[in-house]
Design a protein around this motif. Structure first.
Motif, short mmCIF file in Angstrom:
data_model
loop_
_atom_site.label_atom_id
_atom_site.label_comp_id
_atom_site.label_asym_id
_atom_site.label_seq_id
_atom_site.Cartn_x
_atom_site.Cartn_y
_atom_site.Cartn_z
N ASP A 59 0.07 4.40 0.06
CA ASP A 59 -0.36 5.37 1.07
C ASP A 59 0.17 4.99 2.46
OD1 ASP A 59 -2.40 5.47 -1.20
OD2 ASP A 59 -2.99 7.22 -0.02
N GLU A 60 0.12 3.72 2.78
CA GLU A 60 0.62 3.27 4.07
C GLU A 60 2.13 3.49 4.17
OE1 GLU A 60 -0.76 -0.29 6.58
OE2 GLU A 60 0.77 -1.14 5.26
N ARG A 99 3.53 10.29 -2.43
CA ARG A 99 2.69 9.21 -2.94
C ARG A 99 2.77 9.14 -4.47
NH1 ARG A 99 -1.53 7.29 -5.27
NH2 ARG A 99 -2.79 5.65 -4.27
N ARG A 100 2.74 10.30 -5.13
CA ARG A 100 2.83 10.33 -6.59
C ARG A 100 4.16 9.77 -7.07
NH1 ARG A 100 0.71 13.49 -10.67
NH2 ARG A 100 -1.25 13.11 -9.58
N ASP A 113 0.84 -1.19 0.00
CA ASP A 113 0.00 0.00 0.00
C ASP A 113 0.88 1.24 0.00
OD1 ASP A 113 -1.67 2.15 0.70
OD2 ASP A 113 -3.01 0.86 1.85
N TYR A 172 2.68 7.19 4.81
CA TYR A 172 2.14 7.63 6.10
C TYR A 172 3.03 7.18 7.27
CZ TYR A 172 -1.12 8.55 9.91
OH TYR A 172 -1.70 9.01 11.08
N GLN A 182 -4.43 10.85 10.48
CA GLN A 182 -4.90 10.27 9.23
C GLN A 182 -5.49 11.30 8.27
OE1 GLN A 182 -4.59 7.15 8.19
NE2 GLN A 182 -3.75 6.24 10.04
N PHE A 191 2.83 14.68 1.60
CA PHE A 191 2.28 13.33 1.46
C PHE A 191 1.85 13.06 0.03
CE2 PHE A 191 -1.03 10.17 1.33
CZ PHE A 191 -0.63 9.21 2.23
N VAL A 192 1.10 14.01 -0.55
CA VAL A 192 0.58 13.83 -1.90
C VAL A 192 1.71 13.67 -2.90
CG1 VAL A 192 -0.73 14.94 -3.75
CG2 VAL A 192 -1.57 15.05 -1.40
N ARG A 251 -2.45 13.06 5.43
CA ARG A 251 -2.72 12.55 4.08
C ARG A 251 -3.14 13.65 3.10
NH1 ARG A 251 -3.33 6.86 3.79
NH2 ARG A 251 -3.08 5.85 5.82
N GLU A 252 -3.54 14.81 3.62
CA GLU A 252 -3.89 15.92 2.75
C GLU A 252 -2.74 16.90 2.55
OE1 GLU A 252 -7.31 17.64 4.60
OE2 GLU A 252 -8.68 16.07 3.89
#
Length: 273
Positions: A215-216, A261-262, A213, A219, A248, A257-258, A252-253
């Motif tokens: 995202d995980e 993740r990309r 994952d 994070y 959380q 983070f974004v 994540r916003e």
């Protein structure tokens, strides 16, 4: 528009602000498959700092679990070496504890939560010390109300807490986790992610975990290693630059983070594998 790409580093260049705990030096692993050698990992090198949280991602079959087993001395490399605190590390130790994905199989169904948690120390420590450590581990993982329950009476998330408590009772310096939350529903996974971060802040142990994952990975980790190629090596390291205090929603916003993740999703070809 996305903010700048998060900081990336050459392989092996870590934030060893508190010293290096684990070192992987030019490690390769080969297995015999139908009489022929198959190389899974090739010339892998990286450092993992004391107190660092490191995620490992990669497409299926790239050798993530093989690398984790090397870090736990469950498996020995075909060539190269693993160092723990500067010393050759080639046999399991209580300093390095692994939490496996299959919590249902890892727990003994006839033993209560308390007895499952005490399993690793009950024969080598006196009863008073065992009781003290177990009580502390149960409190840290919020299992005090379930000490006399059997595993089958617990939810999947609670069973995984028992596994983590059983690791915590060993007072590890390094905690290795093989997709620890992959089989859980989204809400339970989020809760246990935050529990892991809280436990790490309280105890200060080093964490290395595998996840599918993306995202995980972003994070939880201070730094994410991407395995790629065949045979596999560490092809990228990404650090999102997130503060250790996370939640959380806000985390994540965040732009950091974004963007991280990309970067990881692009590296893996579109997302988690």
């Amino acid at each position: 528009m996305l903010p700048p790409v998060p900081q990336t580093h050459p392989v092996g260049a870590t934030a060893a602000d508190h010293g290096v705990r684990l070192q992987v030096r030019d490690v390769s692993v080969s297995f015999q498959v139908k009489g022929r050698a198959r190389t899974v990992l090739s010339d892998v090198s990286c450092d993992i700092a004391t107190g660092e949280i490191v995620g490992i991602v990669g497409r299926s079959g790239t050798g993530k679990t093989t690398l984790l087993n090397l870090l736990g001395a469950i498996l020995r490399p075909t060539s190269g070496e693993i160092l723990l605190d500067g010393q050759i590390f080639d046999r399991p130790t209580n300093k390095v504890i692994t939490v496996f994905q299959d919590y249902g199989q890892a727990l003994l169904p006839w033993r209560t939560v308390r007895c499952n948690v005490s399993l690793g120390i009950e024969r080598r420590l006196d009863k008073a010390t065992v009781a003290e450590r177990v009580a502390r581990a149960l409190a840290m993982t919020q299992l005090e109300a379930h000490v006399d329950d059997l595993p089958w009476q617990l939810s999947g998330g609670m069973q995984q807490r028992v596994q983590i408590a059983r690791a915590m009772v060993m007072e590890p310096e390094v905690l290795l986790l093989d997709e620890p939350f992959g089989a859980l529903d989204a809400m339970t996974r989020a809760t246990l992610q935050d529990d892991l971060l809280r436990l790490q802040r309280e105890a200060g142990f080093t964490v290395v975990f595998i996840t599918h994952d993306v995202d995980e990975a972003v994070y939880l980790a201070d730094r994410v290693l991407v395995l790629g190629g065949s045979p596999a090596a560490v092809v990228r390291e990404v650090r999102a630059g997130l503060p250790r205090e996370r939640n959380q929603l806000d985390t994540r916003e965040s732009p950091e983070f974004v963007t991280a993740r990309r970067v990881l999703a692009d590296e893996l070809g579109g997302g988690a594998q």
